[in-house]
Scaffold this motif. Sequence first.
Motif, PDB file in Angstrom:
ATOM      1  N   HIS A  43      24.260 -53.526  18.532  1.00  0.00           N
ATOM      2  CA  HIS A  43      23.217 -54.550  18.373  1.00  0.00           C
ATOM      3  C   HIS A  43      21.812 -53.945  18.440  1.00  0.00           C
ATOM      4  O   HIS A  43      20.889 -54.536  18.992  1.00  0.00           O
ATOM      5  N   THR A  44      21.662 -52.760  17.873  1.00  0.00           N
ATOM      6  CA  THR A  44      20.358 -52.125  17.763  1.00  0.00           C
ATOM      7  C   THR A  44      19.989 -52.022  16.285  1.00  0.00           C
ATOM      8  O   THR A  44      20.839 -52.123  15.407  1.00  0.00           O
ATOM      9  N   THR A  45      18.731 -51.801  16.039  1.00  0.00           N
ATOM     10  CA  THR A  45      18.220 -51.798  14.670  1.00  0.00           C
ATOM     11  C   THR A  45      18.274 -50.418  14.045  1.00  0.00           C
ATOM     12  O   THR A  45      17.917 -49.420  14.674  1.00  0.00           O
ATOM     13  N   TRP A  46      18.689 -50.391  12.800  1.00  0.00           N
ATOM     14  CA  TRP A  46      18.663 -49.199  11.971  1.00  0.00           C
ATOM     15  C   TRP A  46      17.702 -49.511  10.835  1.00  0.00           C
ATOM     16  O   TRP A  46      17.706 -50.614  10.292  1.00  0.00           O
ATOM     17  N   TRP A  47      16.858 -48.544  10.467  1.00  0.00           N
ATOM     18  CA  TRP A  47      15.827 -48.759   9.453  1.00  0.00           C
ATOM     19  C   TRP A  47      15.769 -47.538   8.546  1.00  0.00           C
ATOM     20  O   TRP A  47      15.874 -46.409   9.024  1.00  0.00           O
ATOM     21  N   GLU A  48      15.630 -47.759   7.231  1.00  0.00           N
ATOM     22  CA  GLU A  48      15.504 -46.658   6.267  1.00  0.00           C
ATOM     23  C   GLU A  48      14.413 -46.990   5.251  1.00  0.00           C
ATOM     24  O   GLU A  48      14.272 -48.140   4.847  1.00  0.00           O
ATOM     25  N   ALA A  64      14.239 -42.330   8.081  1.00  0.00           N
ATOM     26  CA  ALA A  64      15.124 -43.260   8.781  1.00  0.00           C
ATOM     27  C   ALA A  64      14.759 -43.312  10.258  1.00  0.00           C
ATOM     28  O   ALA A  64      14.144 -42.390  10.793  1.00  0.00           O
ATOM     29  N   ARG A  65      15.179 -44.414  10.877  1.00  0.00           N
ATOM     30  CA  ARG A  65      14.925 -44.588  12.306  1.00  0.00           C
ATOM     31  C   ARG A  65      16.061 -45.429  12.888  1.00  0.00           C
ATOM     32  O   ARG A  65      16.513 -46.396  12.270  1.00  0.00           O
ATOM     33  N   VAL A  66      16.523 -45.041  14.052  1.00  0.00           N
ATOM     34  CA  VAL A  66      17.507 -45.833  14.778  1.00  0.00           C
ATOM     35  C   VAL A  66      16.970 -46.013  16.193  1.00  0.00           C
ATOM     36  O   VAL A  66      16.436 -45.072  16.787  1.00  0.00           O
ATOM     37  N   THR A  67      17.056 -47.238  16.718  1.00  0.00           N
ATOM     38  CA  THR A  67      16.414 -47.519  18.003  1.00  0.00           C
ATOM     39  C   THR A  67      17.150 -46.933  19.192  1.00  0.00           C
ATOM     40  O   THR A  67      16.542 -46.688  20.221  1.00  0.00           O
ATOM     41  N   SER A  68      18.453 -46.732  19.069  1.00  0.00           N
ATOM     42  CA  SER A  68      19.208 -46.062  20.135  1.00  0.00           C
ATOM     43  C   SER A  68      20.486 -45.500  19.552  1.00  0.00           C
ATOM     44  O   SER A  68      20.886 -45.863  18.448  1.00  0.00           O
ATOM     45  N   ALA A  69      21.116 -44.625  20.278  1.00  0.00           N
ATOM     46  CA  ALA A  69      22.336 -43.968  19.802  1.00  0.00           C
ATOM     47  C   ALA A  69      23.565 -44.670  20.373  1.00  0.00           C
ATOM     48  O   ALA A  69      23.475 -45.437  21.330  1.00  0.00           O
ATOM     49  N   GLY A  70      24.706 -44.377  19.771  1.00  0.00           N
ATOM     50  CA  GLY A  70      25.973 -44.896  20.271  1.00  0.00           C
ATOM     51  C   GLY A  70      26.816 -45.492  19.172  1.00  0.00           C
ATOM     52  O   GLY A  70      26.316 -45.904  18.143  1.00  0.00           O
ATOM     53  N   ALA A  71      28.103 -45.506  19.355  1.00  0.00           N
ATOM     54  CA  ALA A  71      29.072 -46.133  18.438  1.00  0.00           C
ATOM     55  C   ALA A  71      28.857 -45.719  16.983  1.00  0.00           C
ATOM     56  O   ALA A  71      28.722 -46.544  16.109  1.00  0.00           O
ATOM     57  N   GLY A  72      28.808 -44.411  16.752  1.00  0.00           N
ATOM     58  CA  GLY A  72      28.655 -43.914  15.396  1.00  0.00           C
ATOM     59  C   GLY A  72      27.243 -43.951  14.863  1.00  0.00           C
ATOM     60  O   GLY A  72      27.025 -43.825  13.663  1.00  0.00           O
ATOM     61  N   PRO A  81       8.447 -43.796  20.661  1.00  0.00           N
ATOM     62  CA  PRO A  81       8.607 -45.045  21.405  1.00  0.00           C
ATOM     63  C   PRO A  81       9.496 -46.096  20.725  1.00  0.00           C
ATOM     64  O   PRO A  81      10.151 -46.883  21.396  1.00  0.00           O
ATOM     65  N   ASP A  82       9.529 -46.112  19.388  1.00  0.00           N
ATOM     66  CA  ASP A  82      10.330 -47.119  18.683  1.00  0.00           C
ATOM     67  C   ASP A  82      11.701 -46.611  18.239  1.00  0.00           C
ATOM     68  O   ASP A  82      12.395 -47.272  17.480  1.00  0.00           O
ATOM     69  N   GLY A  83      12.114 -45.434  18.683  1.00  0.00           N
ATOM     70  CA  GLY A  83      13.447 -44.931  18.356  1.00  0.00           C
ATOM     71  C   GLY A  83      13.433 -43.505  17.856  1.00  0.00           C
ATOM     72  O   GLY A  83      12.417 -42.809  17.894  1.00  0.00           O
ATOM     73  N   TRP A  84      14.601 -43.083  17.382  1.00  0.00           N
ATOM     74  CA  TRP A  84      14.794 -41.733  16.846  1.00  0.00           C
ATOM     75  C   TRP A  84      14.413 -41.727  15.370  1.00  0.00           C
ATOM     76  O   TRP A  84      14.983 -42.468  14.572  1.00  0.00           O
ATOM     77  N   HIS A  85      13.459 -40.876  14.989  1.00  0.00           N
ATOM     78  CA  HIS A  85      13.006 -40.754  13.596  1.00  0.00           C
ATOM     79  C   HIS A  85      13.566 -39.466  13.004  1.00  0.00           C
ATOM     80  O   HIS A  85      13.601 -38.436  13.674  1.00  0.00           O
ATOM     81  N   TYR A  86      13.956 -39.549  11.735  1.00  0.00           N
ATOM     82  CA  TYR A  86      14.437 -38.340  11.061  1.00  0.00           C
ATOM     83  C   TYR A  86      14.315 -38.513   9.546  1.00  0.00           C
ATOM     84  O   TYR A  86      14.024 -39.601   9.046  1.00  0.00           O
ATOM     85  N   PHE A  87      14.528 -37.419   8.855  1.00  0.00           N
ATOM     86  CA  PHE A  87      14.459 -37.398   7.393  1.00  0.00           C
ATOM     87  C   PHE A  87      15.859 -37.126   6.869  1.00  0.00           C
ATOM     88  O   PHE A  87      16.386 -36.026   7.055  1.00  0.00           O
ATOM     89  N   PRO A  88      16.507 -38.115   6.242  1.00  0.00           N
ATOM     90  CA  PRO A  88      17.882 -37.942   5.762  1.00  0.00           C
ATOM     91  C   PRO A  88      17.999 -36.775   4.785  1.00  0.00           C
ATOM     92  O   PRO A  88      17.117 -36.564   3.954  1.00  0.00           O
TER      93      PRO A  88
END
Length: 123
Positions: free
Chosen positions: A29-34, A48-56, A67-74
């Motif tokens: 129940h966390t947000t994924w953004w691309e 891309a950004r995901v607010t927290s890790a877990g469950a794949g 502050p708003d999550g994990w940022h990365y470049f796919p």
Amino acid sequence: MTLCILAGGKALALAVGTFTLSWTHSVQHTTWWERWEVTGAGLRPVEARVTSAGAGMEAPPDAILEPDGWHYFPKLPLQREVFLAASGATLGGWTLCAEGTCREIGTTEGAPIRLWVAPGCDG
């Protein structure tokens, strides 16, 4: 170029250079953004950004925690088309935003959504 969206049996054409997709993970129940770029050759995921890790939902090793999550470049190649599907386990579908307008797509479980690039969205 034109971003073509086929969802729920309806086609939509958007003349945009970029768009974002966001959704809520069905387990965490966390947000994924691309953020995606629309090119003449297809669709390119650029951020891309995901607010927290877990469950794949683990961010790659080079992701940066902000502050708003994990940022990365796919590190994915250009995509000729992208298919999305709703699991039915979340409270909504996908949110697609482009040029200041957001729309929810894919709220029906099992109904696939197709994204592609074409001059007239015929294909």
